[in-house]
Scaffold this motif. Structure first.
Motif, PDB file in Angstrom:
ATOM      1  N   CYS A 109       0.809  -1.208   0.000  1.00 36.60           N
ATOM      2  CA  CYS A 109       0.000   0.000   0.000  1.00 36.60           C
ATOM      3  C   CYS A 109       0.845   1.262   0.000  1.00 36.60           C
ATOM      4  N   CYS A 110       0.183   2.271  -0.358  1.00 34.27           N
ATOM      5  CA  CYS A 110       0.586   3.649  -0.112  1.00 34.27           C
ATOM      6  C   CYS A 110       1.814   4.087  -0.893  1.00 34.27           C
ATOM      7  N   GLY A 129       4.078   4.568  -7.401  1.00 36.70           N
ATOM      8  CA  GLY A 129       4.394   4.634  -5.981  1.00 36.70           C
ATOM      9  C   GLY A 129       5.143   5.897  -5.623  1.00 36.70           C
ATOM     10  N   GLY A 130       5.641   5.930  -4.423  1.00 32.33           N
ATOM     11  CA  GLY A 130       6.297   7.136  -3.918  1.00 32.33           C
ATOM     12  C   GLY A 130       5.256   8.136  -3.445  1.00 32.33           C
ATOM     13  N   ILE A 131       5.705   9.278  -3.022  1.00 30.70           N
ATOM     14  CA  ILE A 131       4.810  10.292  -2.466  1.00 30.70           C
ATOM     15  C   ILE A 131       3.792  10.776  -3.501  1.00 30.70           C
ATOM     16  N   THR A 132       4.214  10.931  -4.754  1.00 36.91           N
ATOM     17  CA  THR A 132       3.307  11.426  -5.796  1.00 36.91           C
ATOM     18  C   THR A 132       2.463  10.329  -6.404  1.00 36.91           C
ATOM     19  N   GLY A 133       2.863   9.067  -6.223  1.00 36.65           N
ATOM     20  CA  GLY A 133       2.155   7.961  -6.843  1.00 36.65           C
ATOM     21  C   GLY A 133       2.593   7.711  -8.273  1.00 36.65           C
TER      22      GLY A 133
END
Length: 157
Positions: A109-110, A129-133
């Motif tokens: 997730c996330c 993924g990562g903070i920005t997705g």
């Protein structure tokens, strides 16, 4: 003695609720048949009387593509199987991307990065993924240019 403001608020709320209920608001769902028995619009499909989404798995087995898995990929699958189950479940897909076979691994997730491996197990990039997705930005066209999708493995625990 004057009634306090706190005592009169629930009474006012009940009065408003009574007025709102008198408007005869009717709520229908997309699964209700239309009042006339048919639909006249071409763009709107006719409603069904059954759910169109199955919330519980139907018990069918997922077919995995086991053709010629490289040794490094088998080792990666064994490692993922030994770790605690992730939510959503980890899975590995095989694609053709930029004239080569690649393996795409989704993880949990996330903010976790997904991994894109070449045929030899070297990480090419992190498409998502990562903070920005949006991953690490090193293979921005992966989702648009990938072809020949095959499910290689999915954690079924």
């Amino acid at each position: 003695m004057r009634p306090s403001l706190f005592r009169s608020v629930p009474v006012a709320a009940l009065l408003l609720l009574g007025v709102a209920c008198q408007r005869n608001v009717v709520v229908t769902t997309p699964t209700d048949p239309p009042a006339s028995g048919n639909t006249s619009s071409v763009s709107t499909p006719a409603p069904t009387s059954q759910n169109t989404v199955t919330p519980v798995p139907d018990g069918t087995m997922v077919q995995f593509d086991t053709a010629a898995r490289p040794g490094w990929l088998e080792a990666r699958i064994q490692k993922l199987s030994a770790e605690p189950r992730q939510n959503p479940p980890a899975r590995i897909m095989r694609y053709r991307f930029e004239d080569q076979v690649v393996y795409y691994e989704t993880l949990g997730c996330c903010d976790q990065y997904s991994n894109l491996y070449d045929q030899n197990g070297k990480i090419i990039c992190h498409p998502e993924g990562g903070i920005t997705g949006k991953g690490d930005g090193n293979c921005r066209y992966f989702t648009k240019r990938r072809t020949e999708e095959r499910l290689v493995w999915q954690d079924s625990r």
